[in-house]
Design a protein around this motif. Structure first.
Motif, short mmCIF file in Angstrom:
data_model
loop_
_atom_site.label_atom_id
_atom_site.label_comp_id
_atom_site.label_asym_id
_atom_site.label_seq_id
_atom_site.Cartn_x
_atom_site.Cartn_y
_atom_site.Cartn_z
N UNK A 199 0.83 -1.21 0.00
CA UNK A 199 0.00 0.00 0.00
C UNK A 199 0.86 1.26 0.00
N UNK A 200 1.98 1.24 0.74
CA UNK A 200 2.84 2.43 0.79
C UNK A 200 3.41 2.76 -0.58
N UNK A 201 3.73 1.76 -1.37
CA UNK A 201 4.20 2.01 -2.73
C UNK A 201 3.12 2.74 -3.53
N UNK A 246 6.55 14.13 2.95
CA UNK A 246 6.08 12.81 2.53
C UNK A 246 5.80 11.93 3.74
N UNK A 247 6.67 12.01 4.73
CA UNK A 247 6.45 11.28 5.98
C UNK A 247 5.13 11.70 6.62
N UNK A 248 4.89 13.01 6.69
CA UNK A 248 3.65 13.50 7.30
C UNK A 248 2.41 13.03 6.53
N UNK A 249 2.50 13.03 5.20
CA UNK A 249 1.35 12.60 4.39
C UNK A 249 1.05 11.12 4.59
N UNK A 250 2.09 10.32 4.70
CA UNK A 250 1.89 8.88 4.83
C UNK A 250 1.39 8.48 6.22
#
Length: 238
Positions: free
Chosen positions: A23-25, A45-49
Motif C-alpha cells: 500500500x505504501x508504494x 512525505x512522511x507527514x502525508x503517509x
C-alpha cells in the motif's frame, strides 16, 4: 511507461503491468502524481503517509520504499545508473514523466485544450479523454488529505469535459451521441443547469420533443424543490 490513477492505481512498464503489492508504494506514487511533477520534501512525505504521527525510523522507511519503487518503475536500470523517473530533488522526491504517460495528466491536458479545437476535434478528443476514467480518481486514496484537492479538481474537469463534449457533439449534428454522453452525467450532477439544457436540446434534435419537455420540467422542479432556485436565463430561453 503508463501510470493510471483515474480508477485503481496501475503501472505498466514495457507493456507489462507491474505488481504494487505494498500500500505504501501505491500511496507514494499517488502523492507524486497528484503533485504533477513538483517535488515533495521527505519530511512532508512522511507527514502525508503517517498523518503527522510517524513511527521511529520513518525517514529510513521512505528511502526503502523509494528504492523499491525505482526498481519497479525502471526494472532495466543498471546499478549505479541515476534514475530517470522517480528522482531525488533537493531533500525530497519528484516524478518525472511526460504528461502522456499519466492518465490524469493526459485527461487534464485534453480538457484544457478543447476550447481551441474545432467541434469535430473537440467531440473526438473529449470522448477519448472521458474514456480514461475507470472509477473515482485516486480511488483507493480518494479520502486521504493529500488526495482530496486533486480529486475535486479532476472531478470538476470531468464535469466540464462531459458538457463540452455534448455541446461539441450537438454542433457536429450528433444529438444521439450527446444524449448518451449526458444521461449518466445528469444523474451524478443534477444541479448543473447546462447539463439539463444540453440534454433537452439533444432530445429535441432527436425528434423526442415530449422527452425534451419532460427534462425541462424535471430540471425546474429539482432546482426549485431541492435548491430553492429558479432556472437561469439559458434554461428559460430554451
Amino acid at each position: 511507461m503508463q501510470l493510471r490513477v483515474l480508477g485503481p492505481l496501475e503501472v505498466t512498464v514495457d507493456g507489462v503491468t507491474r505488481e504494487l503489492t505494498k500500500r505504501r508504494h501505491r500511496e507514494i506514487l499517488g502523492i507524486l502524481v497528484s503533485l504533477r511533477g513538483r517535488n515533495i520534501p521527505t519530511t512532508s512525505l512522511v507527514d502525508e503517509l503517517w498523518d503527522d504521527a510517524p513511527p521511529r525510523g520513518a525517514i529510513g522507511a521512505i528511502r526503502t520504499f523509494i528504492g523499491e519503487l525505482r526498481r519497479i518503475l525502471e526494472p532495466r536500470r543498471q546499478p549505479r545508473t541515476p534514475p530517470s523517473v522517480l528522482l531525488t530533488v533537493g531533500d525530497g522526491y519528484a516524478l518525472r514523466l511526460h504528461h502522456d504517460a499519466v492518465d490524469a495528466w493526459r485527461f487534464a491536458t485534453a480538457v484544457t485544450r478543447s476550447p481551441e479545437a474545432t467541434p469535430e476535434e473537440a467531440a473526438m478528443q473529449l470522448s477519448t479523454a472521458l474514456g480514461e476514467w475507470d472509477g473515482e480518481a485516486f480511488q483507493e486514496f480518494a479520502e486521504r488529505p493529500w488526495a482530496i484537492p486533486e480529486v475535486r479538481r479532476l472531478t470538476k474537469l470531468r464535469q466540464t469535459a462531459v458538457e463540452r463534449c455534448a455541446a461539441a457533439q450537438l454542433e457536429c449534428g450528433q444529438p444521439t451521441d450527446a444524449v448518451t454522453t449526458l444521461e449518466t452525467h445528469i444523474e451524478e450532477n443534477p444541479w448543473s443547469e447546462e447539463a439539463w439544457r444540453l440534454l433537452a436540446l439533444a432530445l429535441y434534435r432527436c425528434n423526442r420533443q415530449t422527452e425534451a419537455l419532460a427534462v425541462l420540467r424535471q430540471a425546474r422542479t429539482r432546482l426549485a424543490n431541492e435548491l430553492g432556485l429558479d432556472p437561469g436565463r439559458p434554461l428559460l430561453e430554451l
